[in-house]
Write an enzyme that holds these catalytic residues in place. Structure first.
Site, short mmCIF file in Angstrom:
data_model
loop_
_atom_site.label_atom_id
_atom_site.label_comp_id
_atom_site.label_asym_id
_atom_site.label_seq_id
_atom_site.Cartn_x
_atom_site.Cartn_y
_atom_site.Cartn_z
N ASN A 179 -7.05 10.35 -0.06
CA ASN A 179 -7.40 9.42 -0.91
C ASN A 179 -5.72 10.32 -1.74
O ASN A 179 -6.13 11.19 -2.16
CB ASN A 179 -8.06 8.44 -1.47
CG ASN A 179 -8.68 8.08 -0.35
OD1 ASN A 179 -7.51 6.96 0.32
ND2 ASN A 179 -9.88 8.40 -0.20
N CYS A 230 -4.69 -2.77 1.28
CA CYS A 230 -6.04 -2.36 2.41
C CYS A 230 -6.39 -2.78 3.68
O CYS A 230 -6.95 -3.39 3.83
CB CYS A 230 -7.22 -1.28 1.35
SG CYS A 230 -8.66 -1.15 2.42
N GLY A 231 -5.48 -1.66 4.32
CA GLY A 231 -5.64 -2.42 5.78
C GLY A 231 -6.96 -2.14 6.37
O GLY A 231 -7.76 -3.76 7.18
N GLN A 264 -2.34 6.22 -0.31
CA GLN A 264 -3.22 7.20 0.80
C GLN A 264 -1.94 8.07 0.89
O GLN A 264 -0.06 7.98 1.16
CB GLN A 264 -3.24 6.90 2.16
CG GLN A 264 -4.93 6.33 1.89
CD GLN A 264 -4.94 4.88 1.48
OE1 GLN A 264 -4.30 3.85 0.92
NE2 GLN A 264 -6.19 5.62 0.02
N ASN A 276 -15.17 1.09 -0.14
CA ASN A 276 -13.94 -0.21 -0.60
C ASN A 276 -15.15 -1.00 -1.23
O ASN A 276 -15.79 -1.83 -0.59
CB ASN A 276 -12.88 -0.13 0.30
CG ASN A 276 -12.79 1.05 0.42
OD1 ASN A 276 -11.73 1.93 0.24
ND2 ASN A 276 -13.62 1.55 1.92
N CYS A 310 -7.10 4.33 7.39
CA CYS A 310 -6.02 3.32 6.47
C CYS A 310 -5.58 2.53 7.57
O CYS A 310 -3.66 3.58 8.21
CB CYS A 310 -5.23 4.82 5.81
SG CYS A 310 -3.92 3.92 4.71
N GLY A 311 -5.00 1.40 8.02
CA GLY A 311 -4.53 0.70 9.05
C GLY A 311 -3.16 0.66 8.28
O GLY A 311 -2.01 0.97 8.33
N ASN A 312 -3.04 0.24 6.48
CA ASN A 312 -2.10 0.25 6.59
C ASN A 312 -1.03 1.71 6.85
O ASN A 312 0.29 1.55 6.94
CB ASN A 312 -1.17 -0.20 5.14
CG ASN A 312 -1.48 -1.61 4.79
OD1 ASN A 312 -1.35 -2.11 5.29
ND2 ASN A 312 -2.48 -2.41 3.49
N ASN A 342 0.52 -1.29 0.14
CA ASN A 342 -0.14 0.42 0.05
C ASN A 342 0.93 0.93 0.20
O ASN A 342 1.46 1.53 0.95
CB ASN A 342 -0.72 -0.07 1.35
CG ASN A 342 -2.11 1.12 1.08
OD1 ASN A 342 -2.77 1.28 2.21
ND2 ASN A 342 -2.77 1.51 0.03
#
Length: 293
Positions: free
Chosen positions: A67, A224-225, A47, A197, A76-78, A17
Protein backbone atom coordinates in the site's frame (compact mmCIF):
# COMPACT_ATOMS: atom_id res chain seq x y z
CA UNK A 1 21.13 1.02 -2.84
CA UNK A 2 17.57 -0.11 -3.59
CA UNK A 3 16.31 -3.06 -5.62
CA UNK A 4 14.21 -0.47 -7.48
CA UNK A 5 17.16 1.66 -8.67
CA UNK A 6 16.77 2.32 -12.43
CA UNK A 7 13.98 -0.25 -12.70
CA UNK A 8 11.31 0.08 -15.37
CA UNK A 9 7.78 0.53 -14.02
CA UNK A 10 4.32 0.68 -15.56
CA UNK A 11 1.74 3.10 -14.20
CA UNK A 12 -1.72 1.58 -14.65
CA UNK A 13 -5.20 1.70 -13.20
CA UNK A 14 -7.92 -0.84 -12.54
CA UNK A 15 -11.16 1.14 -12.97
CA UNK A 16 -9.56 4.05 -11.13
CA UNK A 17 -7.54 2.10 -8.57
CA UNK A 18 -4.05 3.59 -9.09
CA UNK A 19 -1.50 0.82 -9.64
CA UNK A 20 2.28 0.69 -10.24
CA UNK A 21 3.65 -2.61 -11.61
CA UNK A 22 7.36 -3.50 -11.44
CA UNK A 23 8.87 -6.71 -12.85
CA UNK A 24 11.63 -7.87 -10.49
CA UNK A 25 11.72 -11.52 -11.49
CA UNK A 26 15.44 -11.18 -12.24
CA UNK A 27 16.08 -9.38 -8.94
CA UNK A 28 15.82 -11.39 -5.70
CA UNK A 29 16.83 -8.43 -3.49
CA UNK A 30 13.97 -7.25 -1.24
CA UNK A 31 12.06 -4.01 -1.58
CA UNK A 32 11.56 -2.23 1.75
CA UNK A 33 8.54 -0.35 3.12
CA UNK A 34 10.66 2.82 2.89
CA UNK A 35 11.17 2.11 -0.84
CA UNK A 36 7.41 1.74 -1.30
CA UNK A 37 6.75 5.06 0.45
CA UNK A 38 9.43 6.77 -1.65
CA UNK A 39 7.75 5.57 -4.85
CA UNK A 40 4.37 6.86 -3.64
CA UNK A 41 5.86 10.30 -3.00
CA UNK A 42 6.79 10.66 -6.68
CA UNK A 43 4.44 8.33 -8.57
CA UNK A 44 1.20 8.41 -6.55
CA UNK A 45 -0.47 5.01 -6.32
CA UNK A 46 -2.87 2.98 -4.23
CA UNK A 47 -0.97 -0.30 -4.62
CA UNK A 48 2.54 -1.20 -5.75
CA UNK A 49 2.61 -4.64 -7.41
CA UNK A 50 6.09 -6.23 -7.36
CA UNK A 51 6.63 -9.30 -9.54
CA UNK A 52 9.31 -11.33 -7.77
CA UNK A 53 10.90 -14.69 -8.70
CA UNK A 54 8.41 -17.57 -8.70
CA UNK A 55 8.61 -19.84 -5.66
CA UNK A 56 6.26 -22.57 -6.85
CA UNK A 57 6.38 -24.59 -10.06
CA UNK A 58 3.65 -23.61 -12.50
CA UNK A 59 3.40 -20.00 -11.30
CA UNK A 60 4.54 -16.92 -13.20
CA UNK A 61 5.78 -14.94 -10.21
CA UNK A 62 5.33 -14.20 -6.53
CA UNK A 63 3.44 -10.90 -6.37
CA UNK A 64 4.27 -8.75 -3.35
CA UNK A 65 1.75 -5.97 -2.77
CA UNK A 66 2.48 -2.70 -0.97
CA UNK A 67 0.00 0.00 0.00
CA UNK A 68 1.12 3.59 -0.39
CA UNK A 69 1.85 3.91 3.34
CA UNK A 70 4.44 1.12 3.11
CA UNK A 71 2.25 -1.58 4.65
CA UNK A 72 1.77 -4.90 2.85
CA UNK A 73 -1.50 -6.33 1.57
CA UNK A 74 -2.36 -9.96 0.97
CA UNK A 75 -4.62 -9.29 -2.00
CA UNK A 76 -5.48 -6.61 -4.55
CA UNK A 77 -7.90 -7.67 -7.26
CA UNK A 78 -7.60 -4.51 -9.35
CA UNK A 79 -3.82 -4.71 -9.14
CA UNK A 80 -3.85 -8.35 -10.22
CA UNK A 81 -5.87 -7.44 -13.32
CA UNK A 82 -3.20 -4.86 -14.15
CA UNK A 83 -0.48 -7.48 -13.65
CA UNK A 84 -2.43 -9.88 -15.86
CA UNK A 85 -2.74 -7.25 -18.61
CA UNK A 86 1.02 -6.73 -18.60
CA UNK A 87 1.80 -10.45 -18.57
CA UNK A 88 -0.74 -11.31 -21.28
CA UNK A 89 0.71 -8.62 -23.57
CA UNK A 90 2.62 -10.43 -26.30
CA UNK A 91 1.66 -13.82 -24.84
CA UNK A 92 -0.55 -16.48 -26.40
CA UNK A 93 -1.52 -17.90 -23.02
CA UNK A 94 -5.14 -17.65 -21.95
CA UNK A 95 -4.50 -18.25 -18.25
CA UNK A 96 -1.80 -17.37 -15.71
CA UNK A 97 -1.20 -18.37 -12.09
CA UNK A 98 0.47 -16.14 -9.50
CA UNK A 99 1.45 -16.64 -5.88
CA UNK A 100 0.57 -13.98 -3.28
CA UNK A 101 0.59 -13.77 0.50
CA UNK A 102 -3.10 -14.71 0.34
CA UNK A 103 -2.40 -17.83 -1.77
CA UNK A 104 -2.53 -18.74 -5.45
CA UNK A 105 -4.50 -16.51 -7.83
CA UNK A 106 -5.51 -17.56 -11.34
CA UNK A 107 -6.12 -14.97 -14.06
CA UNK A 108 -7.74 -15.28 -17.48
CA UNK A 109 -8.44 -13.11 -20.45
CA UNK A 110 -11.97 -11.80 -19.97
CA UNK A 111 -15.11 -12.27 -22.06
CA UNK A 112 -14.30 -9.15 -24.13
CA UNK A 113 -11.22 -7.19 -25.18
CA UNK A 114 -9.77 -5.19 -22.32
CA UNK A 115 -11.41 -7.31 -19.63
CA UNK A 116 -9.61 -9.71 -17.31
CA UNK A 117 -10.92 -12.22 -14.78
CA UNK A 118 -9.18 -13.01 -11.49
CA UNK A 119 -10.05 -15.97 -9.27
CA UNK A 120 -9.75 -14.36 -5.84
CA UNK A 121 -10.14 -17.68 -4.01
CA UNK A 122 -12.49 -18.52 -1.17
CA UNK A 123 -13.85 -15.94 1.27
CA UNK A 124 -13.32 -16.53 4.98
CA UNK A 125 -15.95 -15.80 7.61
CA UNK A 126 -14.50 -17.06 10.90
CA UNK A 127 -13.75 -14.28 13.38
CA UNK A 128 -10.18 -15.57 13.84
CA UNK A 129 -9.62 -15.66 10.07
CA UNK A 130 -10.75 -12.11 9.31
CA UNK A 131 -9.36 -11.42 12.02
CA UNK A 132 -11.43 -9.77 14.75
CA UNK A 133 -10.19 -8.96 18.25
CA UNK A 134 -13.10 -10.75 19.92
CA UNK A 135 -15.34 -13.71 19.16
CA UNK A 136 -18.41 -13.30 16.98
CA UNK A 137 -20.29 -16.51 16.24
CA UNK A 138 -22.06 -14.93 13.24
CA UNK A 139 -20.07 -12.50 11.08
CA UNK A 140 -22.89 -11.81 8.63
CA UNK A 141 -23.50 -8.70 10.78
CA UNK A 142 -21.59 -7.77 13.92
CA UNK A 143 -22.21 -5.30 16.73
CA UNK A 144 -20.16 -2.24 15.85
CA UNK A 145 -21.23 1.35 15.47
CA UNK A 146 -19.89 4.87 15.14
CA UNK A 147 -21.75 7.85 16.55
CA UNK A 148 -24.22 8.22 19.46
CA UNK A 149 -25.50 4.98 20.97
CA UNK A 150 -29.14 5.91 20.41
CA UNK A 151 -28.56 7.33 16.90
CA UNK A 152 -25.47 5.72 15.33
CA UNK A 153 -24.17 7.15 12.07
CA UNK A 154 -22.99 3.74 10.82
CA UNK A 155 -23.65 0.39 12.45
CA UNK A 156 -23.85 -3.41 12.20
CA UNK A 157 -21.39 -4.16 9.39
CA UNK A 158 -20.86 -7.47 7.66
CA UNK A 159 -17.26 -8.69 7.92
CA UNK A 160 -15.37 -10.89 5.46
CA UNK A 161 -11.78 -11.75 4.57
CA UNK A 162 -10.69 -12.01 0.93
CA UNK A 163 -7.04 -12.31 1.94
CA UNK A 164 -7.43 -9.03 3.83
CA UNK A 165 -10.08 -7.84 6.32
CA UNK A 166 -13.21 -6.04 5.13
CA UNK A 167 -16.14 -4.41 6.93
CA UNK A 168 -19.23 -3.51 4.88
CA UNK A 169 -21.81 -1.04 6.19
CA UNK A 170 -25.20 -1.22 4.45
CA UNK A 171 -26.64 2.23 3.71
CA UNK A 172 -29.34 3.85 1.58
CA UNK A 173 -26.97 6.33 -0.08
CA UNK A 174 -23.21 5.69 -0.28
CA UNK A 175 -22.56 9.39 -0.94
CA UNK A 176 -24.44 10.63 2.12
CA UNK A 177 -21.55 9.93 4.51
CA UNK A 178 -18.15 11.56 4.96
CA UNK A 179 -16.09 8.44 4.35
CA UNK A 180 -12.89 10.49 4.43
CA UNK A 181 -13.72 11.26 8.06
CA UNK A 182 -15.21 7.98 9.24
CA UNK A 183 -12.95 5.70 7.18
CA UNK A 184 -9.74 6.09 9.19
CA UNK A 185 -11.61 5.84 12.50
CA UNK A 186 -13.16 2.53 11.48
CA UNK A 187 -10.03 1.22 9.73
CA UNK A 188 -8.15 1.55 13.03
CA UNK A 189 -10.97 0.44 15.35
CA UNK A 190 -9.69 -1.93 18.09
CA UNK A 191 -12.00 -4.69 16.83
CA UNK A 192 -9.68 -5.01 13.79
CA UNK A 193 -6.21 -6.03 15.04
CA UNK A 194 -4.81 -5.88 11.48
CA UNK A 195 -6.91 -2.81 10.58
CA UNK A 196 -9.62 -3.17 7.93
CA UNK A 197 -10.94 -1.95 4.61
CA UNK A 198 -14.17 -0.02 5.15
CA UNK A 199 -16.97 -0.07 2.56
CA UNK A 200 -20.31 1.71 2.31
CA UNK A 201 -22.69 -0.33 0.14
CA UNK A 202 -26.23 0.07 -1.17
CA UNK A 203 -28.13 -2.89 -2.63
CA UNK A 204 -30.03 -1.58 -5.66
CA UNK A 205 -31.58 -4.94 -6.56
CA UNK A 206 -30.61 -8.60 -6.58
CA UNK A 207 -28.09 -8.09 -9.39
CA UNK A 208 -26.69 -4.65 -8.62
CA UNK A 209 -24.79 -3.01 -5.75
CA UNK A 210 -23.23 0.47 -5.50
CA UNK A 211 -20.29 1.02 -3.15
CA UNK A 212 -17.49 3.27 -1.94
CA UNK A 213 -14.38 2.15 -0.04
CA UNK A 214 -11.83 3.52 2.37
CA UNK A 215 -8.88 1.25 1.65
CA UNK A 216 -6.63 0.07 4.45
CA UNK A 217 -3.23 1.70 4.04
CA UNK A 218 -4.31 3.73 1.01
CA UNK A 219 -7.32 5.85 1.97
CA UNK A 220 -10.23 6.86 -0.25
CA UNK A 221 -10.05 5.01 -3.54
CA UNK A 222 -12.05 4.97 -6.75
CA UNK A 223 -12.02 1.18 -6.72
CA UNK A 224 -11.03 -1.76 -4.52
CA UNK A 225 -11.41 -5.20 -6.08
CA UNK A 226 -11.20 -7.25 -2.89
CA UNK A 227 -13.78 -4.91 -1.31
CA UNK A 228 -16.11 -5.48 -4.26
CA UNK A 229 -15.69 -9.25 -3.83
CA UNK A 230 -16.28 -9.04 -0.08
CA UNK A 231 -19.36 -6.85 -0.53
CA UNK A 232 -20.89 -9.17 -3.12
CA UNK A 233 -20.28 -12.20 -0.92
CA UNK A 234 -21.63 -10.47 2.19
CA UNK A 235 -24.83 -9.46 0.38
CA UNK A 236 -25.35 -13.01 -0.91
CA UNK A 237 -24.80 -14.40 2.61
CA UNK A 238 -27.63 -12.16 3.78
CA UNK A 239 -29.84 -13.57 0.96
CA UNK A 240 -30.27 -10.05 -0.42
CA UNK A 241 -28.63 -10.63 -3.82
CA UNK A 242 -27.87 -13.39 -6.29
CA UNK A 243 -24.40 -14.93 -6.43
CA UNK A 244 -23.48 -12.95 -9.57
CA UNK A 245 -23.79 -9.17 -9.28
CA UNK A 246 -22.74 -5.99 -11.06
CA UNK A 247 -20.81 -3.67 -8.77
CA UNK A 248 -20.77 0.09 -9.39
CA UNK A 249 -17.73 1.80 -7.88
CA UNK A 250 -16.67 5.45 -8.29
CA UNK A 251 -14.13 4.33 -10.91
CA UNK A 252 -16.34 1.99 -12.93
CA UNK A 253 -17.97 -1.43 -13.07
CA UNK A 254 -16.94 -4.89 -11.90
CA UNK A 255 -18.74 -8.21 -12.27
CA UNK A 256 -18.43 -10.47 -9.23
CA UNK A 257 -19.45 -14.14 -9.22
CA UNK A 258 -19.39 -16.21 -6.04
CA UNK A 259 -19.19 -19.61 -7.66
CA UNK A 260 -21.29 -22.24 -5.94
CA UNK A 261 -19.34 -25.22 -7.31
CA UNK A 262 -16.11 -24.47 -5.42
CA UNK A 263 -16.90 -21.39 -3.28
CA UNK A 264 -14.39 -19.28 -5.24
CA UNK A 265 -15.00 -15.60 -6.03
CA UNK A 266 -14.37 -14.45 -9.61
CA UNK A 267 -13.87 -10.79 -10.44
CA UNK A 268 -14.04 -9.43 -14.01
CA UNK A 269 -13.16 -5.89 -15.03
CA UNK A 270 -10.87 -3.65 -17.02
CA UNK A 271 -7.22 -2.66 -16.63
CA UNK A 272 -5.71 0.40 -18.32
CA UNK A 273 -2.09 1.24 -19.12
CA UNK A 274 -1.10 4.88 -18.54
CA UNK A 275 2.67 5.28 -18.95
CA UNK A 276 6.11 3.75 -18.32
CA UNK A 277 9.16 5.19 -16.62
CA UNK A 278 12.34 4.34 -14.71
CA UNK A 279 12.99 4.99 -11.05
CA UNK A 280 15.76 7.51 -10.34
CA UNK A 281 18.15 6.00 -7.73
CA UNK A 282 18.13 9.39 -5.99
CA UNK A 283 14.50 8.65 -5.10
CA UNK A 284 15.61 5.95 -2.66
CA UNK A 285 18.74 7.67 -1.34
CA UNK A 286 16.77 10.64 -0.08
CA UNK A 287 18.42 13.00 -2.57
CA UNK A 288 15.06 13.91 -4.14
CA UNK A 289 12.69 16.18 -2.23
CA UNK A 290 9.29 14.42 -1.94
CA UNK A 291 7.60 17.81 -2.25
CA UNK A 292 9.22 18.40 -5.64
CA UNK A 293 10.78 21.65 -4.38
Amino acid sequence: MSALDNRLFAKMNGIGNEIVVVDLRDQPAPVTPADARAVAAHVPYDQLMLLQPARLSGTEAFVRIYNNDGSESGACGNGMRCVARQMFSGSEKNGLTFETRAGLLNCWRGPADGLYTVDMGEPKFGWQDIPLAEEFRDTRMIELQIGPIDAPVLHTPSVVSMGNPHAIFWVDDVNAYDLGRFGPLLENHPIFPERANITLAHIVDRQHITMRTWERGAGLTKACGSAACSTAVAAARLKRTDRTVEMTLPGGQLTIEWRESDNHVLMTGGAAFEFEGRFDPALFSGALDPTGA
